[in-house]
Design a protein around this motif. Structure first.
Motif, mmCIF file in Angstrom:
data_model
loop_
_atom_site.group_PDB
_atom_site.id
_atom_site.type_symbol
_atom_site.label_atom_id
_atom_site.label_comp_id
_atom_site.label_asym_id
_atom_site.label_seq_id
_atom_site.Cartn_x
_atom_site.Cartn_y
_atom_site.Cartn_z
ATOM 1 N N CYS A 253 -8.351 6.542 13.981
ATOM 2 C CA CYS A 253 -8.791 6.809 12.607
ATOM 3 C C CYS A 253 -8.018 6.047 11.539
ATOM 4 O O CYS A 253 -8.421 6.036 10.377
ATOM 5 N N ALA A 254 -6.871 5.433 11.898
ATOM 6 C CA ALA A 254 -6.040 4.677 10.954
ATOM 7 C C ALA A 254 -5.490 5.542 9.823
ATOM 8 O O ALA A 254 -5.102 5.034 8.771
ATOM 9 N N ASP A 255 -5.428 6.862 10.036
ATOM 10 C CA ASP A 255 -4.908 7.771 9.021
ATOM 11 C C ASP A 255 -3.387 7.824 9.122
ATOM 12 O O ASP A 255 -2.828 7.989 10.210
ATOM 13 N N LEU A 256 -2.704 7.689 7.992
ATOM 14 C CA LEU A 256 -1.250 7.733 7.990
ATOM 15 C C LEU A 256 -0.732 9.047 8.548
ATOM 16 O O LEU A 256 0.343 9.083 9.180
ATOM 17 N N ALA A 257 -1.482 10.119 8.369
ATOM 18 C CA ALA A 257 -1.047 11.422 8.865
ATOM 19 C C ALA A 257 -0.907 11.451 10.387
ATOM 20 O O ALA A 257 -0.146 12.255 10.935
ATOM 21 N N CYS A 258 -1.624 10.587 11.081
ATOM 22 C CA CYS A 258 -1.514 10.514 12.548
ATOM 23 C C CYS A 258 -0.261 9.761 12.974
ATOM 24 O O CYS A 258 0.113 9.787 14.145
ATOM 25 N N GLY A 259 0.354 9.052 12.029
ATOM 26 C CA GLY A 259 1.544 8.269 12.321
ATOM 27 C C GLY A 259 1.269 6.786 12.270
ATOM 28 O O GLY A 259 0.215 6.316 12.694
ATOM 29 N N GLN B 212 6.134 6.602 10.112
ATOM 30 C CA GLN B 212 5.774 7.417 8.962
ATOM 31 C C GLN B 212 4.534 8.247 9.246
ATOM 32 O O GLN B 212 3.572 7.764 9.862
ATOM 33 N N THR B 213 4.546 9.482 8.760
ATOM 34 C CA THR B 213 3.358 10.329 8.767
ATOM 35 C C THR B 213 3.024 10.790 7.351
ATOM 36 O O THR B 213 2.089 11.556 7.149
ATOM 37 N N ASP B 214 3.814 10.317 6.399
ATOM 38 C CA ASP B 214 3.625 10.660 4.995
ATOM 39 C C ASP B 214 4.239 9.542 4.160
ATOM 40 O O ASP B 214 5.047 8.760 4.665
ATOM 41 N N GLU B 215 3.876 9.488 2.896
ATOM 42 C CA GLU B 215 4.440 8.437 2.047
ATOM 43 C C GLU B 215 5.945 8.587 1.883
ATOM 44 O O GLU B 215 6.656 7.605 1.694
ATOM 45 N N PRO C 229 0.803 -1.224 0.000
ATOM 46 C CA PRO C 229 0.000 0.000 0.000
ATOM 47 C C PRO C 229 0.834 1.270 0.000
ATOM 48 O O PRO C 229 0.316 2.347 -0.307
ATOM 49 N N LEU C 230 2.135 1.172 0.335
ATOM 50 C CA LEU C 230 3.000 2.344 0.398
ATOM 51 C C LEU C 230 4.206 2.144 -0.522
ATOM 52 O O LEU C 230 4.594 1.003 -0.803
ATOM 53 N N PRO C 231 4.804 3.226 -0.985
ATOM 54 C CA PRO C 231 5.975 3.104 -1.870
ATOM 55 C C PRO C 231 7.108 2.337 -1.192
ATOM 56 O O PRO C 231 7.220 2.318 0.035
ATOM 57 N N GLY C 232 7.927 1.705 -2.021
ATOM 58 C CA GLY C 232 9.089 1.001 -1.500
ATOM 59 C C GLY C 232 8.775 -0.348 -0.896
ATOM 60 O O GLY C 232 9.578 -0.880 -0.121
ATOM 61 N N GLY C 233 7.609 -0.903 -1.224
ATOM 62 C CA GLY C 233 7.247 -2.208 -0.673
ATOM 63 C C GLY C 233 6.946 -2.179 0.805
ATOM 64 O O GLY C 233 7.117 -3.177 1.502
ATOM 65 N N ARG C 234 6.449 -1.025 1.288
ATOM 66 C CA ARG C 234 6.215 -0.862 2.723
ATOM 67 C C ARG C 234 4.754 -1.157 3.073
ATOM 68 O O ARG C 234 3.833 -0.827 2.325
ATOM 69 N N TYR C 235 4.585 -1.748 4.247
ATOM 70 C CA TYR C 235 3.269 -2.132 4.757
ATOM 71 C C TYR C 235 3.071 -1.529 6.142
ATOM 72 O O TYR C 235 4.034 -1.403 6.924
ATOM 73 N N VAL C 236 1.842 -1.168 6.444
ATOM 74 C CA VAL C 236 1.523 -0.659 7.780
ATOM 75 C C VAL C 236 1.463 -1.836 8.745
ATOM 76 O O VAL C 236 0.703 -2.794 8.542
ATOM 77 N N ILE C 237 2.257 -1.767 9.798
ATOM 78 C CA ILE C 237 2.272 -2.799 10.836
ATOM 79 C C ILE C 237 1.386 -2.385 12.008
ATOM 80 O O ILE C 237 0.655 -3.205 12.562
ATOM 81 N N TYR C 238 1.448 -1.114 12.385
ATOM 82 C CA TYR C 238 0.583 -0.555 13.430
ATOM 83 C C TYR C 238 0.172 0.853 13.025
ATOM 84 O O TYR C 238 0.995 1.617 12.506
ATOM 85 N N LEU D 23 16.377 9.142 9.846
ATOM 86 C CA LEU D 23 15.802 9.949 10.929
ATOM 87 C C LEU D 23 14.646 9.252 11.631
ATOM 88 O O LEU D 23 14.469 9.391 12.845
ATOM 89 N N ASN D 24 13.840 8.506 10.893
ATOM 90 C CA ASN D 24 12.593 7.959 11.425
ATOM 91 C C ASN D 24 12.575 6.444 11.561
ATOM 92 O O ASN D 24 11.537 5.864 11.885
ATOM 93 N N GLY D 25 13.711 5.802 11.320
ATOM 94 C CA GLY D 25 13.764 4.357 11.445
ATOM 95 C C GLY D 25 13.868 3.912 12.891
ATOM 96 O O GLY D 25 14.371 4.639 13.760
#
Length: 339
Positions: free
Chosen positions: A91-97, A118-121, A77-86, A127-129
């Motif tokens: 609201c499940a909005d990526l902007a919330c983190g 992540q808070t954005d694609e 669902p996200l660029p780079g073969g990334r998946y949401v784990i939590y 920095l955020n890993g």
């Protein structure tokens, strides 16, 4: 760095809802957590209030799609073969983190690597890993068996509660509070008249203090005849946030060994607390005075390391008929103060 083999499993988990001391509400969420090497992966991410994509309240088609996605049967669902784990429990909005990771195949195995917040694609892994989390390499058969079992399951336990008591106004307030945080609630005085198929929709029964033993026994017999196992809650006091906390605890289906908050005792002016991983713990006292008015006091709010802790309690806040609620993002415990 190559990924070391890790065991993969799943277990029921909960984001505890509740009526907060400031008057706000926190939504109840049931979900399936990822168990890596015998421990919830969520616990390795410090004090994170989040749920996995495998939540019980999403439509079945979306739940199935989430499982298929983790099996790499659909595009990431996200660029780079990334998946949401939590993700955000509200609201499940990526902007919330959200905690994301790359999921990929390695021969017959599955690898989770490069965990990040992540808070954005677009984001910076440096920095955020999450340093020190993963990579994990899971045996393919174990991984597929665990996730495919969700597709064959009948579904999580019910989040409906049957309320039984003499004080209708209090029960109405309690039912409204439960519905606000995402738990269905119904009120009755006679479970014998409720059809068996309806009784099977409840996960817990809460009794008010005015319900006698004969009534309680009759309710239990009704559920036994219907072949339903439910949790029974004996309401401690006519205090809505306290009763909500009791019901939240009763609805927790996660294994005790996989909870963050495992113990709460009160004695000698102290609260004894045990936590299994670093997390934020909130202690709130509810007290009834001689005129049956409710007084609420915030006693503690802070991060605790794994282990046993003793927290002094303000004697003025816990005198008389008082109760202490301990809360983390995923667990709630309630204890009466000895008089």
């Amino acid at each position: 760095m190559s990924a070391a083999y890790a065991t993969f499993g799943l277990a029921p988990a909960m984001r505890a809802g509740g009526v907060l001391a400031d008057g706000g509400y926190q939504v109840h969420r049931d979900f399936v957590d990822f168990i890596v090497d015998g421990r919830p992966l969520l616990f390795q991410l410090s004090d994170l209030d989040a749920v996995s994509p495998l939540a019980s309240d999403v439509p079945p088609a979306i739940f199935t799609a989430q499982v298929r996605s983790l099996l790499l049967e659909a595009d990431a669902p996200l660029p780079g073969g990334r998946y949401v784990i939590y993700g955000c429990p509200e609201c499940a909005d990526l902007a919330c983190g959200a905690v994301t990771a790359v999921i990929e195949r390695a021969d017959d195995d599955y690898v989770w690597r490069d965990f990040a917040w992540q808070t954005d694609e677009q984001f910076d892994l440096e920095l955020n890993g999450y340093q020190g989390i993963g990579p994990f390499r899971f045996h393919g058969d174990e991984y597929r068996t665990a996730l495919n079992s969700l597709l064959d399951a009948e579904g999580p336990g019910s989040r409906r509660v049957l309320l039984i008591g003499a004080r209708v106004a209090l029960l109405a307030k309690l039912a409204a509070a439960l519905r606000t945080i995402g738990i269905g609630a119904d009120i009755t005085r006679d479970a014998d008249r409720v059809p068996a198929e309806e009784l099977r929709g409840y996960g817990a029964v809460a009794f008010g203090r005015g319900v006698g033993e004969e009534e309680r026994a009759a309710v239990r017999r009704a559920f036994e005849r219907a072949g339903v196992e439910v949790a029974y809650v004996d309401g401690l006091a006519p205090i809505v946030p306290l009763l909500v906390a009791q019901i939240e605890h009763a609805l927790d289906r996660s294994p005790v060994a996989l909870r963050r908050l495992t113990r709460l005792v009160t004695a000698d002016g102290e609260a004894g607390i045990e936590v299994t991983s670093t997390c934020r713990v909130q202690l709130t006292a509810y007290r009834l005075d001689r005129l049956s008015r409710t007084h609420t006091h915030e006693l503690f709010d802070g991060l605790l390391e794994p282990g046993h802790h003793r927290i002094p309690l303000d004697g003025k806040c816990v005198k008389g008929e008082s109760y202490v609620v301990a809360r983390t993002a995923g667990s709630v415990l309630v204890e009466s103060m000895p008089r």
